[in-house]
Enzyme design. Structure first.
Site, PDB file in Angstrom:
ATOM      1  N   LEU A 345       3.814  47.675 176.164  1.00 12.43           N
ATOM      2  CA  LEU A 345       3.644  48.255 174.818  1.00 12.43           C
ATOM      3  C   LEU A 345       4.967  48.332 174.078  1.00 12.43           C
ATOM      4  O   LEU A 345       5.030  48.184 172.870  1.00 12.43           O
ATOM      5  CB  LEU A 345       3.062  49.663 174.915  1.00 12.43           C
ATOM      6  CG  LEU A 345       1.606  49.782 175.356  1.00 12.43           C
ATOM      7  CD1 LEU A 345       1.267  51.222 175.678  1.00 12.43           C
ATOM      8  CD2 LEU A 345       0.685  49.258 174.275  1.00 12.43           C
ATOM      9  N   GLY A 348      12.521  50.477 175.509  1.00 10.18           N
ATOM     10  CA  GLY A 348      13.535  51.289 174.840  1.00 10.18           C
ATOM     11  C   GLY A 348      14.715  51.512 175.740  1.00 10.18           C
ATOM     12  O   GLY A 348      14.848  50.887 176.802  1.00 10.18           O
ATOM     13  N   THR A 349      15.575  52.419 175.320  1.00  5.79           N
ATOM     14  CA  THR A 349      16.785  52.708 176.063  1.00  5.79           C
ATOM     15  C   THR A 349      16.448  53.277 177.441  1.00  5.79           C
ATOM     16  O   THR A 349      17.122  52.990 178.428  1.00  5.79           O
ATOM     17  CB  THR A 349      17.623  53.754 175.287  1.00  5.79           C
ATOM     18  OG1 THR A 349      17.512  53.477 173.897  1.00  5.79           O
ATOM     19  CG2 THR A 349      19.067  53.753 175.696  1.00  5.79           C
ATOM     20  N   GLY A 351      13.541  53.037 179.235  1.00  3.25           N
ATOM     21  CA  GLY A 351      12.701  52.252 180.124  1.00  3.25           C
ATOM     22  C   GLY A 351      11.646  51.485 179.360  1.00  3.25           C
ATOM     23  O   GLY A 351      11.819  51.176 178.182  1.00  3.25           O
ATOM     24  N   ASP A 466      15.982  62.050 167.707  1.00  2.00           N
ATOM     25  CA  ASP A 466      15.854  60.588 167.602  1.00  2.00           C
ATOM     26  C   ASP A 466      14.664  60.201 166.725  1.00  2.00           C
ATOM     27  O   ASP A 466      13.870  59.317 167.081  1.00  2.00           O
ATOM     28  CB  ASP A 466      15.728  59.965 168.998  1.00  2.00           C
ATOM     29  CG  ASP A 466      16.011  58.468 168.980  1.00  2.00           C
ATOM     30  OD1 ASP A 466      16.567  57.973 167.967  1.00  2.00           O
ATOM     31  OD2 ASP A 466      15.669  57.788 169.964  1.00  2.00           O
TER      32      ASP A 466
END
Ligand code: ATP
Length: 726
Positions: A345, A348-349, A351, A466
């Protein structure tokens, strides 16, 4: 507004889209991203489309040629094949008869035919019918006899490249898998009497190997049943015509109830090739080969992780410490906590996020598989804690647009978080909309939901840290309901440990300058997101921290002097102006600092190799960017609609100016912003002051800094209180 189409943020240049601002339109229940381009200006070199199926449009001469060709074709066995119910796929049809070579290879006394010489015509290479096979057998026999004399003279037989083992196997895979080569010269048996009735020769293969690959049972294929009239005189083709699609109804498939051609028969039920090759693929394979058995466990496992080479964790992890995920992997070992991996899907940083199915409940969910490095693991444990807090205490009834987490476990040293499955994120939505902004109505719908979440977070003293379009997901593709995800960087307002936080485009000025921060940094990110929803691309797409603060300053002016004085990083990006004792330069609200020039910055930080800022908009100031943004094409015809749009923009600009306030102490809180006419839809008169605001702000932001020095004393005092509390 004219925009400079210079640099894409993605593969597609979001700015290079001409004059069409297409807005996503949502009604009560549906979402339709209005990406249809209406600009169809004809050019001199416009593409002329000729419908190849439309006889009317083909010149008469061509038609005559086509008819002649068709007649020729009809006279060949090829035509029979074309009319047959199931055409042998082209990949299988050509090539010399592999069974002949089987026989040759098994009997070294039989010399090899030179298939590359002129003697073997193209006709032999085709295998359209049994007649051809017989002709070919005779022809090859003649060639063989002619060559025998030659061969006798050659002691060492040089095999043509056709016979190297690789090629042989390639050819073998065409059709011969289950075929016994010894049968090639066998006499026909009961089974193929219908063939021999048509072909007087008895020296025929038992059954055409190609026929064996037909989707029909053998007996049906070779007999002339009325159901499959492939051996009958071919009728004129009904050439499909193209239709202009005018309504949704036209897109509905038209089901031919009595299909004559190109239909596979399955237990007297006819199925279309489309169904046969999609829904009924397994049955189709079984019809092709009785030995075919489908087993899920033997499915090849598609790798989802890149790079996919095992490096750490006994080969389970790649070089980035990401778990190498395959489709059909199972995550988790406990009986009711096993998750079958279906697809990726996002990444990212921290995982990877994969779509999975709970093997017990069959529910489709999302699993975030955290990298196996301790720093990611520890930070993600905080994400678990915060999500548990939000889900159980802060928003137990799931009303404030936060992601739900249902489980967490460790799999092969990786922390796995199980989430509800959501849909596209807002960045993807903008991308789908070809980086055109969304409609004002839709922006408002998203804004209200985000503000609702931000109010709850502020009340709970939680900072998301974030917020960005990638972390705001649609719950489903057909409704404008959103949820906030990724609490991996989140923290308690009273424990702001990290200084390097937030994604750069959405990073608040106080974070860049290096001063203590609070929940108001989320409001900054929120302001950037709202602007991006309107513009389609980020409002401050900084290529570096220096570039980021430069863009912010150029659009909104300098932060107040107290912030610049206080910022640990200020002197990295700025120079303090020479203080003139005669005239206090700050008395008129001017900044005591100025941005370093590119050369100054590069000489201070040569390694940074800072490049000139790329211009995405012709305008620099926020108000100019918003006011001059291109009017959507669909309202350009109506003065009234244009006026409405401009009024909405003034309201949006006022809203953004309050949120993108460089001073975190004056920046509107989510509670204050929720009362703005942009959110409440109350009439906007050009002025609006949030309840409890420090002072009356000037709508024109360029004037706002003139008031800064007046209020700096108050602001500084408040900020000191804030940092003292910490
Ligand atoms: N519950 C979910 N349903 C569907 N997709 C999801 C879900 N959670 C995450 N994703 C997708 O995976 C992407 C990455 O997720 P997430 O932001 O949680 O990972 P991350 O490693 O923390 O990323 P970042 O680099 O932003 O910190 C998201 O942008 C989103 O597209």
């Amino acid at each position: 507004m004219e925009q400079i189409s210079e640099v894409p943020l993605e593969e597609t240049d979001p700015m290079d889209n001409g004059s069409n601002q297409q807005h996503t339109t949502w009604n009560d229940n549906t979402v339709a991203t209005g990406t249809t381009r209406t600009d169809q200006t004809p050019t001199n070199h416009s593409f002329q489309f000729t419908n190849p199926w439309d006889n009317q449009k083909i010149p008469q001469q061509q038609q005559a040629q086509a008819q002649q060709m068709q007649l020729q074709m009809q006279s060949t066995a090829d035509m029979q094949r074309r009319k047959s119910s199931l055409v042998i796929p082209p990949a299988r049809a050509p090539g010399p008869n592999p069974f002949h070579y089987d026989a040759l290879l098994m009997n070294p006394n039989i010399p090899m035919p030179d298939l590359y010489s002129q003697q073997v015509s193209q006709q032999q290479i085709h295998r359209p019918s049994v007649v051809f096979q017989q002709q070919e057998a005779n022809h090859i026999q003649q060639i063989m006899q002619a060559q025998q004399a030659q061969q006798k003279q050659i002691n060492t037989r040089l095999l043509p490249s056709l016979y190297n083992s690789q090629d042989y196997h390639r050819r073998q895979s065409v059709a011969a898998t289950n075929y016994n080569p010894n049968n090639y010269y066998q006499q026909p048996t009961q089974k193929n009497t219908s063939i021999s009735a048509n072909n007087s020769s008895t020296n025929l293969p038992m059954i055409s190997p190609y026929r064996r690959l037909s989707a029909f049972p053998t007996a049906t294929t070779v007999t002339h049943s009325s159901e499959f009239p492939q051996q009958q005189q071919p009728k004129q083709f009904q050439i499909p015509q193209m239709h202009v699609v005018t309504s949704k109804h036209d897109l509905k498939p038209q089901i031919n109830k009595l299909p004559k051609y190109r239909r596979a028969s399955l237990h007297s039920k006819t199925i279309s090739p489309l169904i046969g090759l999609t829904k009924n693929l397994i049955t189709t394979y079984q019809l092709c080969s009785s030995e075919f058995v489908y087993q899920t466990s033997k499915n090849p496992k598609r790798v989802l992780t890149k790079p996919s080479d095992g490096k750490y964790n006994n080969g389970f992890d790649n070089i980035n410490s990401d778990y190498i995920l395959y489709v059909n992997d199972v995550l988790g070992v406990e009986q009711n906590r096993k998750y079958l991996v279906l697809d990726i899907l996002g990444q990212g940083t921290f995982g990877q996020v994969v779509k999975c199915q709970n093997l017990m409940t069959k529910e489709i969910i999302a699993v975030k598989v955290i990298k196996s490095k301790s720093e990611y693991l520890n930070q993600s444990l905080t994400e678990v804690k915060i999500l548990e807090l939000i889900n159980e205490k802060i928003d137990p009834n799931n009303k404030h647009h936060f992601l739900r987490m249902s489980d967490s476990f460790i799999h092969k040293n990786h922390l796995c978080l199980v989430f509800e499955l959501l849909s596209n994120n807002l960045y993807e939505l903008l991308k789908q909309n070809q980086y055109h902004g969304l409609s004002m109505q839709l922006i408002k719908i998203f804004t209200r939901q985000m503000l609702d979440s931000l109010c709850v977070l502020k009340d709970s003293k939680l900072i998301h840290c974030d917020l960005k379009p990638e972390n705001i997901l649609l719950c489903s593709p057909d409704k404008p309901d959103i949820k906030i995800i990724d609490f991996g960087s989140s923290c308690d307002e009273t424990k702001t440990v990290y200084t390097y936080i937030q994604s750069r485009f959405y990073r608040a000025p106080e974070v860049i300058l290096g001063i203590p921060y609070s929940t108001s940094i989320d409001m900054w990110s929120f302001g950037c997101i709202v602007a991006e929803l309107f513009l389609g691309i980020p409002i401050f797409p900084g290529a570096s921290e220096y570039n980021q603060i430069s863009r912010i300053v150029n659009a909104l002016n300098y932060p107040p002097n107290w912030m610049l004085e206080m910022g640990k990083n200020t002197l990295k990006f700025m120079v303090k102006k020479e203080q003139d004792p005669q005239t206090d330069i700050t008395s008129n609200g001017e900044s005591k600092f100025r941005l370093k020039t590119l050369d100054e910055f590069n000489s201070d930080y040569p390694k940074a190799n800072e490049q000139p800022s790329k211009q995405y908009f012709k305008w620099t100031k926020l108000e100019d960017v918003i006011r001059n943004y291109k009017i959507p094409k669909n309202i350009q015809h109506s003065q009234e609609l244009i006026e409405q749009e401009m009024a909405s923009r003034e309201c949006l600009l006022h809203f953004l100016t309050g949120i993108l306030n460089l001073n975190p102490l004056e920046r509107w809180t989510p509670q204050q912003a929720s009362l703005h006419p942009f959110v409440t839809n109350q009439p906007f008169t050009g002025e609006w002051f949030p309840p409890g605001a420090l002072h009356k702000r000037n709508v024109d932001h360029s004037n706002a800094t003139r008031h800064q020095s007046l209020h700096e004393g108050v602001a500084q005092k408040q900020f000191n209180n804030l940092t003292l509390e910490e």
